[in-house]
Design an enzyme around this catalytic site. Structure first.
Site, PDB file in Angstrom:
ATOM      1  N   GLY A 222     -22.364  60.558  21.728  1.00  0.00           N
ATOM      2  CA  GLY A 222     -23.275  61.673  21.443  1.00  0.00           C
ATOM      3  C   GLY A 222     -22.500  62.954  21.215  1.00  0.00           C
ATOM      4  O   GLY A 222     -21.366  62.940  20.716  1.00  0.00           O
ATOM      5  N   SER A 223     -23.093  64.046  21.648  1.00  0.00           N
ATOM      6  CA  SER A 223     -22.540  65.370  21.312  1.00  0.00           C
ATOM      7  C   SER A 223     -21.195  65.654  21.964  1.00  0.00           C
ATOM      8  O   SER A 223     -20.523  66.605  21.565  1.00  0.00           O
ATOM      9  CB  SER A 223     -23.531  66.458  21.699  1.00  0.00           C
ATOM     10  OG  SER A 223     -24.711  66.290  20.943  1.00  0.00           O
ATOM     11  N   THR A 224     -20.803  64.886  22.993  1.00  0.00           N
ATOM     12  CA  THR A 224     -19.481  65.132  23.560  1.00  0.00           C
ATOM     13  C   THR A 224     -18.419  64.931  22.499  1.00  0.00           C
ATOM     14  O   THR A 224     -17.337  65.499  22.579  1.00  0.00           O
ATOM     15  CB  THR A 224     -19.183  64.186  24.738  1.00  0.00           C
ATOM     16  OG1 THR A 224     -19.246  62.838  24.277  1.00  0.00           O
ATOM     17  CG2 THR A 224     -20.184  64.360  25.868  1.00  0.00           C
ATOM     18  N   LYS A 226     -18.409  66.109  19.700  1.00  0.00           N
ATOM     19  CA  LYS A 226     -18.227  67.330  18.903  1.00  0.00           C
ATOM     20  C   LYS A 226     -16.891  68.008  19.243  1.00  0.00           C
ATOM     21  O   LYS A 226     -16.380  68.809  18.464  1.00  0.00           O
ATOM     22  CB  LYS A 226     -19.403  68.280  19.118  1.00  0.00           C
ATOM     23  CG  LYS A 226     -20.665  67.790  18.395  1.00  0.00           C
ATOM     24  CD  LYS A 226     -21.902  68.574  18.762  1.00  0.00           C
ATOM     25  CE  LYS A 226     -23.131  67.944  18.087  1.00  0.00           C
ATOM     26  NZ  LYS A 226     -24.379  68.426  18.688  1.00  0.00           N
TER      27      LYS A 226
END
Lengths: 495, 472
Positions: A222-224, A226
């Site tokens: 997921g967004s980790t 990024k």
């Protein structure tokens, strides 16, 4: 009549000669092949004949050998079994061994070549053989905080998850928890029936308590992810322009659509982020911005960046072998590239990889090889080896690491990760809420480190809430508080 | 030595010129002390290894065993003074070692209900005393082995009856672990074949001695072999048929092989015709192979022999466990009480007793045990060579050969030379009937060896006077 009697006597002696020759064959020539047969319980009996070495955390033994009545002379006992189950593993009569019990077996058993002299002296002194001990890097307080956090998350029901904490400067693992856990004592019992029923219970449990989620399972980050997409942008620039945390990324849309597919990419609440800086988009975890960044960088460069951080590489051995975290290779469709850039599509990582990601930022761009064994001790408790920290990867410059740190601090100060704030300590982190299939709750991630200016601990927390009535699941709400507790435990124990 | 050990009176009894034959009873006494010492030392060692201290009843048991041995020795000294001095001590030593090993396996067997609650060792101690009592009675009352020759046909009938009995009894009484060679009545079980074999060896010796000329001489020569006449094939065919019947009805390859083997060997010794051996071997192998194809029990044994690790939790479990035990023993063994051969489970203290010897005493101890068995065989054969009457020769050699066969069949089974057959290890295995039968065998050899070495009564001196013509 004497002649045939003599011949019969020779025949009888020939029978004895055959017995003698054959006895040599089975007791000498073929002995080792019989002895090593897996059905031969003697190997096991001998394994329980002498006290096995201890496994030690913070100066206290968490696995010990106590004398036992019966054929097997020593019983393996785990203090706080479920708390340390992923690290110690179990040493079972009929179901083999796992984790440290498995990887450090020769030392614990006392058969390690380095103990040979000492064992010989022990035999001469008539003390009997014993095993060497293993000191783990784990921090008892951090381990307990991680374990408690996962046990209490989401009301404690149907929760799966993992916490990995490590010292970013050395790679030493400070916490290693997989939930739900199990009690290794149930598998170490000498009661064969109880042992078998414990093994069956583990096998039939839908939550698979003996699965090591921290090292041997991968999940969409997921967004980790990024963090890595940001690093890719900084490394490669966008449209020929260099990128830093303050670079403005134009992103006017509230949804990204792609050619040739109905797939689209939007933000959590359907909002537009507008033309924001990278740090702003990171702080709010803006998907449309990062989708755009991913497309601007391109699939190949994104893949190259991820591989510098350890994706698609053989997972490290701590000494348990972590599985490979994966970034999809040779992406061709824009939709896949954009989704991969926000840690969806086919991107998968282990919680260990998550912790290593945060640790890399914390450690100025250098990833230290994670390890669980601090020291190996001989039978008298003297140190025979101490693990030297080793550098594993170096994906970014220290300057880029500094920028990423600022971005992660911002997340905790005024973004999605405020739940990880600690009074007087600057915490850096990144939330992740990874979507899974329809009907499944999202995965809650939080990767973090603290204190930001002199990092002592990097933590990755993964929570998978299987409760269908759990409502909305977010990394910031479900995972960040656990990371906070672990950080506080580490900092508190070092004060 | 010779002169000092022989009493003056005995010397004087020999007329000058007669060769002096030493009785060697003191040597027997010395060897018996040695046998007692080995057994007691082994017992103390085993107790120490298993419980940490020497067994509390060491002295009492030692005295009991010692008195039994002393009684046997005194009886031999009195009633068979010229007997072979080695037989009794060697048999006693193996018997004593067997007792220790049974005691050693008892804790496991009691816990797993493979032995009586109080253990098998106390029972075996009683059997030992009974066995030696039978030995003593036989040595006292059987003053001349040739008496048995007179009862050859009765021996045959009783022997056949004993061997065949389990086959006709219902399986619930006679079957143990697949082989029907037992009679079990009210907690008491007997293996009648153990006694039957002795009676049959006696019969074979008497019968074949009587018929040897016909069986040896009336034959045609063909391809260098003397082929027997058709009608002379009768006895061997009858025996063969009987052996096959045992195999089919009792599914007991061991008893069958021993019975037929003893017959063929005695037949060969009586006739000195190799053709009988070949003929017998062909008959048995052919018959056994045919039966093996029909009988699942025998087939399982053969399969386990060929592939001992193919079903380690089922049909080949015992053999695999036996091999593990031998392998673990290595050269010098684990030491008494320190092995794990009890995992063989059922019959670990009977048919599989040798595995414990192999594991705890090692190849060295096992070889020593084989040598001890071989000494009994060799002494039996020596007796056969020395004894003067042909029946005695055949009987002694037959007993020795039967004993050797039993050792080979049993030891060969558990060490995978031949398929497992289920005979108890002589003197070593738990079981009263086998132990008693073996003591009878030793008593018979003692009796025959006494006859063999006993000097002939002095000839009636011839008169110095001239031969006179007797006139009526």
């Amino acid at each position: 009549m004497n002649r045939p009697i003599k011949k019969v006597a020779i025949f009888c002696l020939a029978l004895f000669a055959a017995l003698f020759v054959n006895a040599n064959y089975i007791q000498f020539v073929n002995a080792s092949s019989y002895s090593s047969h897996p059905d031969n319980r003697r190997n096991l009996i001998y394994a329980f004949q002498n006290p096995r070495g201890q496994i030690i955390v913070d100066g206290k033994p968490i696995a010990t050998s106590t004398p036992s009545s019966g054929i097997l002379k020593y019983q393996r006992q785990y203090t706080n079994g479920p708390l340390y189950a992923q690290a110690t593993g179990y040493f079972s009569v009929n179901f083999g061994s796992t984790s440290i019990e498995h990887y450090e077996n020769s030392l614990l058993q006392g058969t390690d070549a380095r103990l040979a002299t000492q064992q010989f002296l022990n035999t001469i002194e008539n003390k009997g053989k014993s095993g060497g001990s293993v000191v783990l890097t784990l921090n008892a307080a951090a381990q307990q905080a991680a374990y408690n956090g996962l046990s209490k998350a989401g009301g404690g029901k149907e929760i799966e998850g993992a916490v990995v904490a490590l010292d970013p400067k050395t790679g030493a693992l400070l916490a290693l928890v997989s939930a739900p856990s199990f009690d290794p004592n149930s598998l170490a019992t000498h009661d064969t029936k109880a042992e078998a029923s414990a093994a069956n219970a583990l096998k039939s449990d839908p939550l698979q308590p003996n699965l090591d989620r921290a090292l041997s399972q991968t999940y969409p980050p997921g967004s980790t992810f990024k963090i890595i997409t940001s690093a890719a942008a900084m490394d490669n620039g966008i449209n020929g322009q260099p990128v830093d945390e303050n670079t403005v990324i134009p992103s006017p849309l509230n949804v990204l659509t792609f050619k040739d597919t109905t797939a689209s990419l939007s933000n959590d609440a359907g909002e537009t982020c507008g033309n924001t800086t990278l740090i702003q988009a990171f702080t709010l975890s803006c998907n449309t911005v990062y989708g755009t960044v991913g497309l601007d960088v391109g699939g190949a460069k994104l893949q190259a960046e991820a591989e510098k951080w350890g994706f698609n590489q053989t997972g490290p051995s701590v000494p348990m072998n972590a599985v490979t975290s994966a970034f999809p290779k040779n992406l061709t469709f824009d939709a896949s590239v954009a989704q991969s850039a926000i840690g969806q599509f086919n991107v998968r990582m282990t919680p260990l990889q998550g912790a290593m990601m945060a640790a890399t930022v914390a450690n100025g761009g250098v990833t230290m090889a994670p390890y669980l064994v601090k020291q190996e001790l001989d039978t008298k408790g003297n140190v025979i080896s101490t693990t030297e920290p080793k550098q594993l990867y170096n994906p970014i410059t220290s300057q880029q690491a500094g920028q990423l740190k600022d971005m992660m601090v911002s997340v905790v100060q005024n973004g999605t990760g405020t739940a990880a704030q600690i009074n007087g300590v600057q915490v850096a982190g990144k939330t992740g809420t990874a979507q899974r299939g329809t009907g499944q709750n999202a995965l809650a991630w939080f990767v973090s480190f603290a204190p930001a200016d002199n990092p002592k601990v990097a933590v990755a927390v993964l929570v998978q809430d299987n409760n269908p009535n759990a409502g909305d699941v977010y990394g910031g709400t479900l995972a960040a508080p656990i990371a906070k507790d672990v950080i506080q435990a580490v900092l508190g124990s070092q004060r | 030595m010779r002169m000092t050990s022989t009493p003056l009176a005995a010397q004087a009894a020999h007329p000058p010129g007669e060769p002096h034959v030493p009785k060697r009873r003191n040597i027997e006494a010395l060897l018996l002390v040695f046998a007692l010492g080995i057994a007691l030392f082994a017992y103390a060692d085993t107790g120490k290894a298993m419980t940490g201290k020497t067994p509390p009843n060491l002295a009492a048991l030692g005295a009991e065993f010692g008195i039994t041995l002393l009684a046997a020795h005194l009886v031999v000294r009195r009633f068979a003074p010229y007997a072979d001095p080695v037989l009794l001590p060697v048999a006693s030593m193996i018997n004593g070692l067997g007792l220790v090993l049974i005691y050693r396996l008892d804790p496991y067997n009691i816990a797993n209900k493979l032995a009586p609650k109080a253990g098998a060792a106390p029972n075996q101690a009683i059997y030992t005393v009974l066995g030696m009592a039978v030995f003593i009675v036989l040595v006292i009352f059987l003053r001349d082995h040739r008496v048995l020759q007179r009862y050859a046909y009765i021996s045959a009938l009783v022997g056949l009856f004993l061997i065949a009995l389990p086959a006709v009894l219902p399986a619930s009484i006679s079957e143990v672990n697949g082989a029907r060679s037992w009679i079990r009545l009210g907690g008491f079980s007997v293996q009648p074949a153990e006694f039957g074999k002795l009676l049959l060896v006696s019969f074979f010796a008497a019968y074949l001695h009587a018929k040897r000329d016909a069986l040896a001489l009336a034959s045609r020569r063909f391809l260098g072999l003397y082929l027997p006449r058709g009608r002379d094939l009768g006895p061997i065919l009858v025996c063969w048929a009987f052996a096959m019947l045992i195999l089919i009805r009792e599914t007991d390859l061991g008893v069958s092989l021993m019975f037929f083997g003893a017959f063929v060997i005695i037949l060969y010794m009586a006739t000195e015709r190799t053709s009988w051996l070949l003929f017998g071997l062909l008959l048995f192998v052919g018959g056994a192979a045919a039966v093996a194809n029909m009988s699942s029990h025998v087939m399982v044994r053969v399969h386990a022999w060929l592939h001992p690790f193919s079903d380690v939790t089922g049909q080949t479990r015992q053999l695999a466990q036996s091999l593990y035990a031998f392998a673990n023993g290595g050269l010098f063994g684990t030491g008494l009480g320190r092995g794990y051969s009890y995992q063989i489970g059922f019959a670990n203290n009977a048919d599989f007793m040798l595995a414990t010897v192999g594991e705890e005493l090692g190849l060295v101890g096992l070889t020593a045990l084989f040598v001890a068995y071989a000494i009994i065989v060799v002494r039996g054969v020596k007796t056969a060579l020395l004894v003067r009457d042909p029946y005695g020769k055949l009987f002694a050699a037959g007993l020795a050969a039967t004993f050797a066969l039993q050792v080979f069949i049993t030891a060969g089974g558990v060490t995978r030379i031949i398929p497992l057959t289920g005979l108890p290890m002589p003197f070593l295995a738990y079981g009263g009937s086998a132990l008693m039968a073996n003591w009878i065998l030793v008593a018979l050899l003692i009796r025959i060896s006494d006859a063999a070495r006993r000097p002939l009564p002095p000839a009636i001196p011839l008169s110095d006077e001239m031969t006179q013509v007797v006139q009526a």
